[in-house]
Motif scaffolding. Sequence first.
Motif, PDB file in Angstrom:
ATOM      1  N   ASP A 377       0.807  -1.221   0.000  1.00 52.05           N
ATOM      2  CA  ASP A 377       0.000   0.000   0.000  1.00 52.05           C
ATOM      3  C   ASP A 377       0.834   1.263   0.000  1.00 52.05           C
ATOM      4  O   ASP A 377       0.290   2.370   0.043  1.00 52.05           O
ATOM      5  CB  ASP A 377      -0.951  -0.001   1.200  1.00 52.05           C
ATOM      6  CG  ASP A 377      -0.209  -0.141   2.528  1.00 52.05           C
ATOM      7  OD1 ASP A 377       1.017  -0.391   2.498  1.00 52.05           O
ATOM      8  OD2 ASP A 377      -0.850  -0.016   3.590  1.00 52.05           O
ATOM      9  N   THR A 378       2.180   1.126  -0.015  1.00 57.82           N
ATOM     10  CA  THR A 378       3.044   2.314  -0.032  1.00 57.82           C
ATOM     11  C   THR A 378       3.878   2.398  -1.293  1.00 57.82           C
ATOM     12  O   THR A 378       4.823   3.185  -1.370  1.00 57.82           O
ATOM     13  CB  THR A 378       3.977   2.319   1.201  1.00 57.82           C
ATOM     14  OG1 THR A 378       4.840   1.172   1.155  1.00 57.82           O
ATOM     15  CG2 THR A 378       3.178   2.297   2.495  1.00 57.82           C
ATOM     16  N   VAL A 379       3.567   1.565  -2.296  1.00 60.86           N
ATOM     17  CA  VAL A 379       4.318   1.599  -3.553  1.00 60.86           C
ATOM     18  C   VAL A 379       3.998   2.896  -4.290  1.00 60.86           C
ATOM     19  O   VAL A 379       2.821   3.174  -4.566  1.00 60.86           O
ATOM     20  CB  VAL A 379       3.965   0.387  -4.435  1.00 60.86           C
ATOM     21  CG1 VAL A 379       4.648   0.497  -5.802  1.00 60.86           C
ATOM     22  CG2 VAL A 379       4.384  -0.923  -3.755  1.00 60.86           C
ATOM     23  N   PRO A 380       5.007   3.717  -4.621  1.00 65.95           N
ATOM     24  CA  PRO A 380       4.750   4.980  -5.337  1.00 65.95           C
ATOM     25  C   PRO A 380       4.078   4.731  -6.683  1.00 65.95           C
ATOM     26  O   PRO A 380       4.272   3.685  -7.319  1.00 65.95           O
ATOM     27  CB  PRO A 380       6.156   5.575  -5.512  1.00 65.95           C
ATOM     28  CG  PRO A 380       6.990   4.909  -4.455  1.00 65.95           C
ATOM     29  CD  PRO A 380       6.430   3.539  -4.300  1.00 65.95           C
ATOM     30  N   GLU A 381       3.305   5.714  -7.143  1.00 70.03           N
ATOM     31  CA  GLU A 381       2.543   5.556  -8.376  1.00 70.03           C
ATOM     32  C   GLU A 381       3.427   5.262  -9.592  1.00 70.03           C
ATOM     33  O   GLU A 381       3.094   4.378 -10.392  1.00 70.03           O
ATOM     34  CB  GLU A 381       1.700   6.811  -8.625  1.00 70.03           C
ATOM     35  CG  GLU A 381       0.835   6.757  -9.877  1.00 70.03           C
ATOM     36  CD  GLU A 381      -0.197   5.645  -9.839  1.00 70.03           C
ATOM     37  OE1 GLU A 381      -0.698   5.253 -10.911  1.00 70.03           O
ATOM     38  OE2 GLU A 381      -0.506   5.142  -8.727  1.00 70.03           O
ATOM     39  N   PRO A 382       4.559   5.963  -9.786  1.00 74.25           N
ATOM     40  CA  PRO A 382       5.392   5.641 -10.964  1.00 74.25           C
ATOM     41  C   PRO A 382       5.884   4.192 -10.945  1.00 74.25           C
ATOM     42  O   PRO A 382       5.902   3.524 -11.982  1.00 74.25           O
ATOM     43  CB  PRO A 382       6.560   6.625 -10.850  1.00 74.25           C
ATOM     44  CG  PRO A 382       6.042   7.733  -9.998  1.00 74.25           C
ATOM     45  CD  PRO A 382       5.104   7.100  -9.023  1.00 74.25           C
ATOM     46  N   LEU A 383       6.301   3.714  -9.764  1.00 70.33           N
ATOM     47  CA  LEU A 383       6.766   2.331  -9.650  1.00 70.33           C
ATOM     48  C   LEU A 383       5.609   1.364  -9.916  1.00 70.33           C
ATOM     49  O   LEU A 383       5.787   0.351 -10.604  1.00 70.33           O
ATOM     50  CB  LEU A 383       7.362   2.097  -8.261  1.00 70.33           C
ATOM     51  CG  LEU A 383       7.848   0.677  -7.947  1.00 70.33           C
ATOM     52  CD1 LEU A 383       8.904   0.226  -8.945  1.00 70.33           C
ATOM     53  CD2 LEU A 383       8.403   0.595  -6.518  1.00 70.33           C
TER      54      LEU A 383
END
Length: 916
Positions: A377-383
Amino acid sequence: MQDLPKHLWHNLPEEDALAALKTDHHEGLSHDQVEERRRLFGANSISAQQGIHPFKRFLLQFHNPLIYILLVAVGVTFLLAEYIDSAVILAVVLANAIIGFVQEAKAEEAINSLKSMLSSEATVIRDGQRQTVQATELVPGDIVLLASGDKVPADMRLFKCRDLQVDESALTGESVAVQKERTQLEQDTVLADRINMAFAGTLATYGSGAGVVIATGDDTETGKIADMISQAVSLDTPLTQKIKAFSRILLIVILALAAITFGVGLLHGQTWVDTFIAAVALSVAAIPEGLPAVVTITLAIGVRRMALRNAIIRKLPAVETLGSTTIICSDKTGTLTENQMTVQKIMAGGRLYEVSGSGYQPEGELRTQDDHTLQPDTVPEPLHQCLLTGLLCNDSRVLEAEGQWHVEGDPTEGALITSAQKAGLDRSELERKHQRLDTIPFESDRQYMATLHRYTDDAHIMLIKGSLEQVLARCQDALDSAGKASALDSETITKTADQFADQGLRVLAFAARTVPTDTADLNSLEQTENEPVLTFLGLQAMIDPPREEAIQAVATCQKAGIDVKMITGDHALTARAIAGQIGIRNPDPEGGERQVLTGRQLEQMTDHELLDAAERVSVFARVAPEQKLKLVTALQAHRHVVAMTGDGVNDAPALKKADIGVAMGIAGTEVSKEAADMVLTDDNFATIEAAVEEGRTVFDNLVKFITWILPTNLGQGLVIMVAILISATLPVLPVQALWLNMTTAVFLGLMLAFEPREAGIMTRPPRSPDSPILSGEMIGRIVSVSTLLLIGAFSLFQWAQALGESNEVARTLAVTLFVVVQSVFLLNCRSLTVSLFRTPAFSNPWIWGGIATMLLVQLAYIYTPVMNTLFQSAPLTPLHWAIMLAYGALVLLLIEGEKALWRHHKNRNAESGKVE
């Protein structure tokens, strides 16, 4: 057609190749042409190797100088009517021959295994018609069609490729499937880079294609390997070489002593029959009949121990050979590495991420540069977008079967699926949410794959993955760290990709574009190179990672003085990167840190330069099968004992040529297993470390046994020779000598095979291949114990005769003293350097069981009437036993004192810096 050099096929234009083979890619060959060429070239199959007839292998068991002496003794004693002696000697000889025959390595099956590499059927065009024929019926000039899942039936020059990918790992060592292309290549292009060719025995994993057969059967690359296997001479192992040299020396000594005995007896006026019996007695006494059997059994015990540590030995001497190995030449793919592509680094939104875990198992985590672990739930949007694109723009599947994860399809795509799953992405759910609508498959001339998916109610999304050059050329902007479109920094992206590539990583770029549902069309991508419209999402960099346990195993081998070299068919950058991660280093500091030599460079070297390179460099890439063979041969020319590991067909000739060939049991081909001396059931390089440890222990125990057994033989010979010199009665008869040699070897000496390994066995350097089996210290000890046996046995014999005892009693005393002294000397030999009183008494309970058994057997020899008749023995009194046991205790203390003197001498040399 026959005159065309085979290495030029990849260098010819398509039309010239077809013209040279007198065929047409539309019509194929006619029926008459096929028949004519079948007569000319034969069947498309690989010739089987002619094995050694079992009867001949049995006869070869007698091809030993010491056995010759025993066979002569059998004949002479039989002619002299000494039937019991003759029968006992013959029984010993036959027993040794049977043991050797049973343990003999079975006839070479590698070439027959290669026959199964060829496909059973093939789809061809003949007389303009598409036909399915047996692969054995193919001839040069046949037009063959390939589809995904087909095994390539012969060597082919391709003239049609539609996304064709071929798994050539078994032949070339390439870790991923090779993308085939219609192109004309340079003449010196190495086998692994011949992308316009398909080779017999490899597997089409994706796409389709067609080609013209340029070689069949023995003329294929697989056939050439078969020929190299048949021509590769299996060298004698260090142990067998030393045993042969030792036997030759022993033969000369025994014959000289027998000749002297015979001559002296005649000079003393004895009849030639009595003198000859004395010479036979000396010869039989001096030959260690139990040595071949105990060596075989000791090696067999080592085989059992290694099997418990996941190493299956196919040829007995390989057990000991591992212990003397100085260099391990290891294949990379599947041996030092997982043989599973794994994403290790990602760039997305201008930031770098590390990915842990290896292989296709979805276990691992993503970490930021400051070592912060990302939760789903903390994966950045670009990644997230970069991983999502790799997951959906993907035609492969990662599956679990029996606890093992594997990929169905392209290994690169499998790595992308796993990296997305590590971030918590659920493929099934995402595919339902973003249904695929259209696809542009990957093609070599396009260098990218694109898919179209439902995204929202009024928009679809184009996803693209491929080479950095092709993807970047179509991008107008990029996602920043906040997931917003921003200016495209092509220079920074390219620099990052270059850094990944320098680390041996394979780099893929990802981009996307949302489009209205009414204008969504993937065909527009073809024009986007001139009018960029995509948003750059990031990079994923992957590699076939090293096994964690292999890193430790390589370090342990290097600590033990064993140099580890990597010989692979993979690319130089990848080989350098893996070597760096594993810790493989050049033995020569001037060779450069992890210098890599390629097959092309090796091909241009002279023989002298190749010899130097083999010694100096530790990493070799893009190496062809014949070059692997040359490298092993070059290292052996430097007097190295070479172990070669591998799992592919391409490794088989080098596996056979090496002093010890080590094949992988799980991923290895049947060809490599049949050519190898040892098979690792867990495909774990670390198992080699355990096997080396066991091999060193086996050799230590063999030296202990030889040091223990020779005083018996030398002592008996001296006793008989002294008796002849002074014209005395023989203290030991030939049949009694045989009794001593065989019973003590089996019930006493064999127990040394169960000795546990000594401390520090993996910190000492390997034995020099030129070093003798026995050191000066051991030879001195053998002479000392032999002399003590001579003094004790001859004195007891003379003492008994002086007291008026019969010859039977006197001889029984002499024989039993040998048993007593050998029993106590067995305790001395549990360690050839450490004091008996510092050796754990019960670390080898077999020793005590052996001594107890030998005592019971000797009591039967002394006190049973049958044995008294067969061996001319007689009962002994308690006084006799007391004298013999006291003498045995004296021998034990004297030998321990001698060991202490040697330890003191070595310690003084070590303190003064002297090297012995």
